[in-house]
Design a protein around this motif. Sequence first.
Motif, PDB file in Angstrom:
ATOM      1  N   THR A 100       0.875  -1.185   0.000  1.00  0.00           N
ATOM      2  CA  THR A 100       0.000   0.000   0.000  1.00  0.00           C
ATOM      3  C   THR A 100       0.912   1.236   0.000  1.00  0.00           C
ATOM      4  O   THR A 100       1.019   1.937   0.997  1.00  0.00           O
ATOM      5  N   GLY A 104       4.837   6.850  -0.636  1.00  0.00           N
ATOM      6  CA  GLY A 104       6.152   6.206  -0.609  1.00  0.00           C
ATOM      7  C   GLY A 104       7.058   6.644   0.527  1.00  0.00           C
ATOM      8  O   GLY A 104       8.254   6.373   0.501  1.00  0.00           O
ATOM      9  N   ARG A 105       6.477   7.288   1.550  1.00  0.00           N
ATOM     10  CA  ARG A 105       7.353   7.809   2.627  1.00  0.00           C
ATOM     11  C   ARG A 105       7.967   6.682   3.446  1.00  0.00           C
ATOM     12  O   ARG A 105       9.164   6.676   3.706  1.00  0.00           O
ATOM     13  N   GLU A 121       0.663   0.196  -5.774  1.00  0.00           N
ATOM     14  CA  GLU A 121      -0.296   1.271  -5.523  1.00  0.00           C
ATOM     15  C   GLU A 121      -1.411   1.147  -6.553  1.00  0.00           C
ATOM     16  O   GLU A 121      -1.161   1.078  -7.748  1.00  0.00           O
ATOM     17  N   VAL A 126      -2.332   8.493  -7.426  1.00  0.00           N
ATOM     18  CA  VAL A 126      -1.210   8.370  -6.482  1.00  0.00           C
ATOM     19  C   VAL A 126       0.006   7.770  -7.194  1.00  0.00           C
ATOM     20  O   VAL A 126       1.142   8.211  -6.988  1.00  0.00           O
ATOM     21  N   GLY A 157      -3.308  -3.420  -8.089  1.00  0.00           N
ATOM     22  CA  GLY A 157      -3.991  -3.801  -6.846  1.00  0.00           C
ATOM     23  C   GLY A 157      -3.222  -4.906  -6.138  1.00  0.00           C
ATOM     24  O   GLY A 157      -2.767  -5.861  -6.772  1.00  0.00           O
ATOM     25  N   VAL A 159      -4.061  -7.217  -3.733  1.00  0.00           N
ATOM     26  CA  VAL A 159      -4.592  -8.561  -3.437  1.00  0.00           C
ATOM     27  C   VAL A 159      -4.292  -9.491  -4.604  1.00  0.00           C
ATOM     28  O   VAL A 159      -3.778 -10.601  -4.429  1.00  0.00           O
ATOM     29  N   PRO A 177      -2.818   0.477   5.105  1.00  0.00           N
ATOM     30  CA  PRO A 177      -4.019   0.981   4.427  1.00  0.00           C
ATOM     31  C   PRO A 177      -4.553   2.239   5.104  1.00  0.00           C
ATOM     32  O   PRO A 177      -4.308   2.461   6.292  1.00  0.00           O
ATOM     33  N   ASP A 202      -9.659   2.944   3.084  1.00  0.00           N
ATOM     34  CA  ASP A 202      -9.594   1.697   2.325  1.00  0.00           C
ATOM     35  C   ASP A 202     -10.517   0.678   3.000  1.00  0.00           C
ATOM     36  O   ASP A 202     -10.092  -0.065   3.883  1.00  0.00           O
ATOM     37  N   LEU A 208      -6.365  -7.572   2.677  1.00  0.00           N
ATOM     38  CA  LEU A 208      -4.932  -7.586   2.361  1.00  0.00           C
ATOM     39  C   LEU A 208      -4.160  -8.597   3.217  1.00  0.00           C
ATOM     40  O   LEU A 208      -3.124  -9.121   2.789  1.00  0.00           O
TER      41      LEU A 208
HETATM   42  C1  SAM Z   1      -2.179   5.428   4.050  1.00  0.00           C
HETATM   43  S1  SAM Z   1      -1.616   5.310   2.399  1.00  0.00           S
HETATM   44  C2  SAM Z   1      -0.006   4.636   2.589  1.00  0.00           C
HETATM   45  C3  SAM Z   1       0.995   5.655   3.024  1.00  0.00           C
HETATM   46  C4  SAM Z   1       2.409   5.159   2.897  1.00  0.00           C
HETATM   47  N1  SAM Z   1       2.729   4.137   3.872  1.00  0.00           N
HETATM   48  C5  SAM Z   1       3.404   6.293   2.987  1.00  0.00           C
HETATM   49  O1  SAM Z   1       4.328   6.204   3.821  1.00  0.00           O
HETATM   50  O2  SAM Z   1       3.291   7.262   2.212  1.00  0.00           O
HETATM   51  C6  SAM Z   1      -2.483   3.926   1.768  1.00  0.00           C
HETATM   52  C7  SAM Z   1      -2.287   3.733   0.259  1.00  0.00           C
HETATM   53  O3  SAM Z   1      -2.545   2.372  -0.051  1.00  0.00           O
HETATM   54  C8  SAM Z   1      -3.235   2.287  -1.269  1.00  0.00           C
HETATM   55  N2  SAM Z   1      -3.970   1.007  -1.262  1.00  0.00           N
HETATM   56  C9  SAM Z   1      -4.952   0.630  -0.419  1.00  0.00           C
HETATM   57  N3  SAM Z   1      -5.382  -0.606  -0.687  1.00  0.00           N
HETATM   58  C10 SAM Z   1      -4.632  -1.044  -1.732  1.00  0.00           C
HETATM   59  C11 SAM Z   1      -4.607  -2.260  -2.473  1.00  0.00           C
HETATM   60  N4  SAM Z   1      -5.452  -3.255  -2.204  1.00  0.00           N
HETATM   61  N5  SAM Z   1      -3.704  -2.371  -3.477  1.00  0.00           N
HETATM   62  C12 SAM Z   1      -2.839  -1.359  -3.753  1.00  0.00           C
HETATM   63  N6  SAM Z   1      -2.836  -0.170  -3.107  1.00  0.00           N
HETATM   64  C13 SAM Z   1      -3.719  -0.020  -2.099  1.00  0.00           C
HETATM   65  C14 SAM Z   1      -4.141   3.509  -1.258  1.00  0.00           C
HETATM   66  O4  SAM Z   1      -4.536   3.856  -2.596  1.00  0.00           O
HETATM   67  C15 SAM Z   1      -3.234   4.552  -0.617  1.00  0.00           C
HETATM   68  O5  SAM Z   1      -2.506   5.254  -1.580  1.00  0.00           O
END
Ligand code: SAM
Length: 257
Positions: A100, A104-105, A121, A126, A157, A159, A177, A202, A208
């Motif tokens: 997720t 990207g931090r 992602e 994003v 995605g 999953v 998430p 999410d 997940l």
């Molecule tokens: C809270 S953010 C993550 C922040 C990240 N850890 C950071 O440090 O920037 C959650 C991200 O996960 C993505 N996401 C959620 N469920 C996903 C999935 N099933 N597959 C891919 N990306 C997913 C969302 O679109 C969102 O951009």
Amino acid sequence: MTVIPVMAASGEFQTQAQDVAQKWRLPLARADLNSGLVLWLDDKGLALKTLDDAKMGAVQVDFAASSISWRRQHGGGKNEAIAKAVGIKGSYRPAVLDATAGLGRDAFILASLGCHLTLLERSNVVSALLEDGLQRATKDQELGRWLPQNMQLLSEGAVSVMTHWQGEKPDVVYLDPMFPHRKKSALVKKEMRLFQQLLGPDEDADSLLPPALQLAQKRVVVKRPAGAPWLDEKKPHIEMTGRANRFDVYLIHGSKT
Ligand SMILES: C[S@@+](CC[C@H](N)C(=O)[O-])C[C@H]1O[C@@H](n2cnc3c(N)ncnc32)[C@H](O)[C@@H]1O
């Protein structure tokens, strides 16, 4: 999924904006658009911003800036909770699938410590921001030396990718998430509010965990806000609680790291 148009700051960026729109299957903004969220393209790169409030900051992936502030605040970084949570110890550096990726931090912190990161992602908006940030980082004198090898983005995605994984399995699957923020707290920065406006929580986050536990060779790490319930209601083996966040660590049977 929210459709966000790509908007060039001036004619100079129009061709580039067309390329971004085509690549990520997004519309191009009309020149007279004056409200709503847009992917704004100017000489600083791509950013998510709202045309409704000039004071609201833009959201951009800027690894060069994060790198400087990261080092200033955390020295080496090896003692950070996230480093411990994924199992960094001595010279051991796990290969991590960040399923997720968001902005990207977290992935950047781990990559800067020497882990190899694959980022997933599912949001095309994003992903566009992330790819733009990764491309700018490759041109940075210091980051360009290691970041392209250590961070690879797949706009898919998680999953499905985790279920049909091909090749060497990652040591660690990392999950963060989006969690529903109930209050408009001052802690939630303006920029993050934009991000939440774009994506929302999410709701399918629980789905997940099972494929992550199947795929990871050593551990699955889930980042949760402090006080939030466990993902998929599954009790982790270790809970590392910090001020704002908690890392829930699920150890894979038989793994010692
Ligand atoms: C809270 S953010 C993550 C922040 C990240 N850890 C950071 O440090 O920037 C959650 C991200 O996960 C993505 N996401 C959620 N469920 C996903 C999935 N099933 N597959 C891919 N990306 C997913 C969302 O679109 C969102 O951009």
